[in-house]
Write a protein that holds these residues in place. Structure first.
Motif, PDB file in Angstrom:
ATOM      1  N   GLU A  97      -9.269 123.016 -56.374  1.00 30.96           N
ATOM      2  CA  GLU A  97      -9.780 124.901 -55.632  1.00 30.96           C
ATOM      3  C   GLU A  97      -8.582 125.036 -55.010  1.00 30.96           C
ATOM      4  O   GLU A  97      -8.132 126.157 -54.625  1.00 30.96           O
ATOM      5  N   GLU A  99      -0.723 129.534 -67.691  1.00 34.13           N
ATOM      6  CA  GLU A  99      -0.819 129.771 -66.701  1.00 34.13           C
ATOM      7  C   GLU A  99       0.461 129.778 -65.503  1.00 34.13           C
ATOM      8  O   GLU A  99       1.150 130.693 -64.766  1.00 34.13           O
ATOM      9  N   ALA A 157       0.054 121.704 -59.472  1.00 33.43           N
ATOM     10  CA  ALA A 157      -1.040 122.497 -59.342  1.00 33.43           C
ATOM     11  C   ALA A 157      -1.235 121.859 -61.217  1.00 33.43           C
ATOM     12  O   ALA A 157      -2.408 122.052 -61.580  1.00 33.43           O
ATOM     13  N   TRP A 188      -5.637 123.415 -54.685  1.00 31.98           N
ATOM     14  CA  TRP A 188      -4.272 123.419 -55.714  1.00 31.98           C
ATOM     15  C   TRP A 188      -4.001 124.971 -55.728  1.00 31.98           C
ATOM     16  O   TRP A 188      -3.034 125.997 -55.626  1.00 31.98           O
ATOM     17  N   ARG A 189      -5.584 125.943 -56.772  1.00 29.18           N
ATOM     18  CA  ARG A 189      -5.292 127.382 -57.000  1.00 29.18           C
ATOM     19  C   ARG A 189      -5.268 128.167 -55.947  1.00 29.18           C
ATOM     20  O   ARG A 189      -4.147 128.711 -55.859  1.00 29.18           O
ATOM     21  N   SER A 190      -5.723 127.330 -54.691  1.00 34.90           N
ATOM     22  CA  SER A 190      -5.620 128.385 -53.161  1.00 34.90           C
ATOM     23  C   SER A 190      -4.249 128.985 -52.543  1.00 34.90           C
ATOM     24  O   SER A 190      -3.280 129.440 -52.403  1.00 34.90           O
ATOM     25  N   ALA A 215      -5.286 121.895 -62.035  1.00 32.31           N
ATOM     26  CA  ALA A 215      -5.869 123.627 -61.471  1.00 32.31           C
ATOM     27  C   ALA A 215      -5.609 124.755 -62.359  1.00 32.31           C
ATOM     28  O   ALA A 215      -6.304 125.777 -62.089  1.00 32.31           O
ATOM     29  N   TYR A 216      -4.070 123.972 -62.581  1.00 33.67           N
ATOM     30  CA  TYR A 216      -3.685 125.674 -64.050  1.00 33.67           C
ATOM     31  C   TYR A 216      -3.428 124.986 -64.847  1.00 33.67           C
ATOM     32  O   TYR A 216      -2.757 123.665 -65.364  1.00 33.67           O
ATOM     33  N   ARG A 219       2.946 132.672 -64.210  1.00 36.02           N
ATOM     34  CA  ARG A 219       3.255 132.754 -63.277  1.00 36.02           C
ATOM     35  C   ARG A 219       4.753 133.137 -62.524  1.00 36.02           C
ATOM     36  O   ARG A 219       5.106 133.336 -61.444  1.00 36.02           O
ATOM     37  N   GLU A 225      -1.657 130.879 -55.123  1.00 37.85           N
ATOM     38  CA  GLU A 225      -2.086 132.229 -54.515  1.00 37.85           C
ATOM     39  C   GLU A 225      -1.419 132.454 -53.517  1.00 37.85           C
ATOM     40  O   GLU A 225      -1.146 133.836 -53.213  1.00 37.85           O
TER      41      GLU A 225
END
Length: 192
Positions: free
Chosen positions: A46, A95, A85, A48-50, A90-91, A99, A53
């Protein structure tokens, strides 16, 4: 307070792990991530996702501040962050690719030209990533696209992943004059 993942590795709480990066401008963020590259196990998924972003937001809103050398650094950092990530679960790989394709489009908008010296400015290189990720049999995908309403959910999701890759990849192909995806053009509008 930290968290642990399924492998028993400890991670800083999301807000604690990102705190050093939050106040940085794009140049500072890139410098920090370049000087101390994070390994996949350094952060919980989570976090890594942040971080993805945060990097995405900074590049999309502040990329105009970068010169070609800056885009080289940015490209290396973005490539590393996305790969880490994915490795940290995380991804999903597709995806991260989507990105990356969108970030290439944003980078080209800022720079106004392609430049193979910086991965995010290399439209042909990005199209190549999409070509390698797309199914080899365009005709089979087209046939599935024509009957997508009758397909099982998993197949519909597979077709949507193809659409998500194709949309930015075709835009990059147009920008670079790359014809490797031309045979996909009539398939795209038929995908769910």
């Amino acid at each position: 307070m930290g968290t642990s993942d399924a492998g028993g590795r400890s991670h800083a709480a999301p807000s604690d792990a990102l705190t050093p990066y939050l106040a940085l401008d794009l140049h500072g963020l890139l410098r920090a991530l370049q000087e101390r590259p994070l390994a996949p196990g350094d952060l919980a998924p989570e976090v890594w996702r942040s971080l993805v972003e945060l990097v995405t937001q900074q590049v999309q809103h502040r990329g105009g501040d970068l010169d070609v050398e800056g885009w080289g650094v940015c490209s290396a950092v973005v490539t590393h962050v996305l790969a880490a990530a994915v490795a940290a679960d995380a991804y999903p790989r597709h995806e991260a690719l989507v990105r990356r394709l969108h970030l290439t489009g944003a980078a080209l908008d800022f720079a106004g030209r392609t430049d193979a010296r910086a991965a995010l400015l290399d439209a042909r290189g990005a199209v190549g990533l999409a070509v390698r990720a797309l199914p080899a049999d365009v005709d089979a995908v087209a046939a599935d696209a024509d009957r997508w309403r009758t397909l099982p959910r998993a197949e519909v999701l597979r077709l949507r992943r193809v659409r998500h890759v194709l949309t930015p990849a075709l835009a990059l192909a147009d920008r670079s004059g790359d014809e490797r995806l031309d045979h996909w053009r009539d398939v795209l509008p038929r995908l769910p």
